[in-house]
Design a protein around this motif. Sequence first.
Motif, PDB file in Angstrom:
ATOM      1  N   ALA A 186       0.838  -1.209   0.000  1.00  0.00           N
ATOM      2  CA  ALA A 186       0.000   0.000   0.000  1.00  0.00           C
ATOM      3  C   ALA A 186       0.871   1.257   0.000  1.00  0.00           C
ATOM      4  CB  ALA A 186      -0.933  -0.004   1.212  1.00  0.00           C
ATOM      5  N   PHE A 187       1.957   1.235   0.748  1.00  0.00           N
ATOM      6  CA  PHE A 187       2.878   2.373   0.830  1.00  0.00           C
ATOM      7  C   PHE A 187       3.521   2.653  -0.534  1.00  0.00           C
ATOM      8  CE2 PHE A 187       7.092   4.161   1.565  1.00  0.00           C
ATOM      9  CZ  PHE A 187       6.826   5.208   2.430  1.00  0.00           C
ATOM     10  N   ILE A 188       4.004   1.590  -1.179  1.00  0.00           N
ATOM     11  CA  ILE A 188       4.642   1.751  -2.495  1.00  0.00           C
ATOM     12  C   ILE A 188       3.630   2.242  -3.514  1.00  0.00           C
ATOM     13  CG2 ILE A 188       5.673   0.472  -4.416  1.00  0.00           C
ATOM     14  CD1 ILE A 188       7.219  -1.165  -2.327  1.00  0.00           C
ATOM     15  N   ARG A 189       2.444   1.679  -3.507  1.00  0.00           N
ATOM     16  CA  ARG A 189       1.404   2.105  -4.457  1.00  0.00           C
ATOM     17  C   ARG A 189       1.085   3.592  -4.266  1.00  0.00           C
ATOM     18  NH1 ARG A 189      -3.150   0.628  -7.548  1.00  0.00           N
ATOM     19  NH2 ARG A 189      -4.997   1.817  -7.009  1.00  0.00           N
ATOM     20  N   ALA A 190       0.907   4.010  -3.016  1.00  0.00           N
ATOM     21  CA  ALA A 190       0.590   5.422  -2.748  1.00  0.00           C
ATOM     22  C   ALA A 190       1.743   6.323  -3.177  1.00  0.00           C
ATOM     23  CB  ALA A 190       0.281   5.617  -1.263  1.00  0.00           C
ATOM     24  N   SER A 191       2.955   5.903  -2.913  1.00  0.00           N
ATOM     25  CA  SER A 191       4.133   6.684  -3.296  1.00  0.00           C
ATOM     26  C   SER A 191       4.229   6.802  -4.818  1.00  0.00           C
ATOM     27  CB  SER A 191       5.382   6.026  -2.723  1.00  0.00           C
ATOM     28  OG  SER A 191       6.524   6.745  -3.084  1.00  0.00           O
ATOM     29  N   LEU A 192       4.019   5.686  -5.515  1.00  0.00           N
ATOM     30  CA  LEU A 192       4.080   5.707  -6.980  1.00  0.00           C
ATOM     31  C   LEU A 192       2.965   6.561  -7.571  1.00  0.00           C
ATOM     32  CD1 LEU A 192       5.010   2.003  -7.743  1.00  0.00           C
ATOM     33  CD2 LEU A 192       6.442   4.016  -8.088  1.00  0.00           C
ATOM     34  N   LEU A 193       1.764   6.438  -7.016  1.00  0.00           N
ATOM     35  CA  LEU A 193       0.659   7.259  -7.526  1.00  0.00           C
ATOM     36  C   LEU A 193       0.934   8.743  -7.316  1.00  0.00           C
ATOM     37  CD1 LEU A 193      -2.626   5.316  -6.707  1.00  0.00           C
ATOM     38  CD2 LEU A 193      -1.713   5.917  -8.961  1.00  0.00           C
ATOM     39  N   ALA A 194       1.559   9.090  -6.206  1.00  0.00           N
ATOM     40  CA  ALA A 194       1.909  10.495  -5.966  1.00  0.00           C
ATOM     41  C   ALA A 194       2.929  10.973  -7.007  1.00  0.00           C
ATOM     42  CB  ALA A 194       2.460  10.676  -4.557  1.00  0.00           C
ATOM     43  N   ARG A 195       3.919  10.129  -7.316  1.00  0.00           N
ATOM     44  CA  ARG A 195       4.901  10.494  -8.350  1.00  0.00           C
ATOM     45  C   ARG A 195       4.250  10.615  -9.718  1.00  0.00           C
ATOM     46  NH1 ARG A 195       8.330   6.548  -5.850  1.00  0.00           N
ATOM     47  NH2 ARG A 195       9.605   7.719  -4.398  1.00  0.00           N
ATOM     48  N   VAL A 196       3.385   9.662 -10.038  1.00  0.00           N
ATOM     49  CA  VAL A 196       2.678   9.696 -11.324  1.00  0.00           C
ATOM     50  C   VAL A 196       1.831  10.963 -11.412  1.00  0.00           C
ATOM     51  CG1 VAL A 196       0.858   8.583 -12.680  1.00  0.00           C
ATOM     52  CG2 VAL A 196       2.689   7.199 -11.696  1.00  0.00           C
ATOM     53  N   ASP A 197       1.156  11.289 -10.320  1.00  0.00           N
ATOM     54  CA  ASP A 197       0.308  12.484 -10.314  1.00  0.00           C
ATOM     55  C   ASP A 197       1.134  13.751 -10.536  1.00  0.00           C
ATOM     56  OD1 ASP A 197      -2.372  13.582 -10.014  1.00  0.00           O
ATOM     57  OD2 ASP A 197      -1.639  14.435  -8.133  1.00  0.00           O
ATOM     58  N   ARG A 198       2.299  13.844  -9.892  1.00  0.00           N
ATOM     59  CA  ARG A 198       3.171  15.013 -10.109  1.00  0.00           C
ATOM     60  C   ARG A 198       3.646  15.071 -11.562  1.00  0.00           C
ATOM     61  NH1 ARG A 198       4.976  13.424  -5.020  1.00  0.00           N
ATOM     62  NH2 ARG A 198       6.829  12.388  -5.860  1.00  0.00           N
ATOM     63  N   TRP A 199       3.993  13.923 -12.128  1.00  0.00           N
ATOM     64  CA  TRP A 199       4.436  13.850 -13.522  1.00  0.00           C
ATOM     65  C   TRP A 199       3.294  14.281 -14.458  1.00  0.00           C
ATOM     66  CZ3 TRP A 199       2.628   9.955 -17.021  1.00  0.00           C
ATOM     67  CH2 TRP A 199       3.241   9.975 -18.273  1.00  0.00           C
ATOM     68  N   LEU A 200       2.088  13.809 -14.176  1.00  0.00           N
ATOM     69  CA  LEU A 200       0.938  14.180 -15.002  1.00  0.00           C
ATOM     70  C   LEU A 200       0.667  15.675 -14.916  1.00  0.00           C
ATOM     71  CD1 LEU A 200      -1.372  11.145 -14.210  1.00  0.00           C
ATOM     72  CD2 LEU A 200      -0.371  11.701 -16.443  1.00  0.00           C
ATOM     73  N   LYS A 201       0.697  16.219 -13.711  1.00  0.00           N
ATOM     74  CA  LYS A 201       0.475  17.659 -13.548  1.00  0.00           C
ATOM     75  C   LYS A 201       1.546  18.466 -14.284  1.00  0.00           C
ATOM     76  CE  LYS A 201      -2.339  17.830  -9.346  1.00  0.00           C
ATOM     77  NZ  LYS A 201      -3.195  16.799  -9.814  1.00  0.00           N
ATOM     78  N   ALA A 202       2.786  17.983 -14.289  1.00  0.00           N
ATOM     79  CA  ALA A 202       3.850  18.647 -15.021  1.00  0.00           C
ATOM     80  C   ALA A 202       3.588  18.618 -16.532  1.00  0.00           C
ATOM     81  CB  ALA A 202       5.201  18.009 -14.713  1.00  0.00           C
ATOM     82  N   ASN A 203       2.748  17.659 -16.945  1.00  0.00           N
ATOM     83  CA  ASN A 203       2.359  17.542 -18.354  1.00  0.00           C
ATOM     84  C   ASN A 203       0.938  18.059 -18.587  1.00  0.00           C
ATOM     85  OD1 ASN A 203       4.514  16.052 -20.026  1.00  0.00           O
ATOM     86  ND2 ASN A 203       4.500  14.980 -18.068  1.00  0.00           N
TER      87      ASN A 203
END
Length: 141
Positions: free
Chosen positions: A117-134
């Motif tokens: 759950a921790f890794i999934r949440a961390s990855l989703l946060a990174r993906v979300d930042r990457w998406l917002k940057a795009n």
Amino acid sequence: MRKLTINAQDIVFAWQDECLDNAYYLDIESGDTRLVNRNLLELGDLTDEIERDLERFLYIPKPDKNLLIDDLKEFAFTIEDSSLKNILPLAFESPDPVAAFKKILERSPRDRARLDAFIRASLLARVDRWLKANAIDAEFV
């Protein structure tokens, strides 16, 4: 900013896939995650589609292994069982620290589930930042 509904499981899988033969693209119209693998039979059709409409497809970058290692180190601080906590540092000496870390945590199914759950949440946060940057505002389903 473009609003887009994205399957969280698909994009997290793509974000974690280290295989050099696999490349992933996000279809910014449908929210689908597309796999391009040089061994797939329909590779020509998919790459043609991506090349014809480059603005529609966003390349999903390969994972940064160091970020996942940082996640594991951060998670290790949350372990309460001292016997586990004392041997977790050995995982980082392994050729595959992620697999070793998970293997050690198999002794504690609760902590292993918390790690996932921790890794999934961390990855989703990174993906979300990457998406917002795009310029993409994602809703994960």
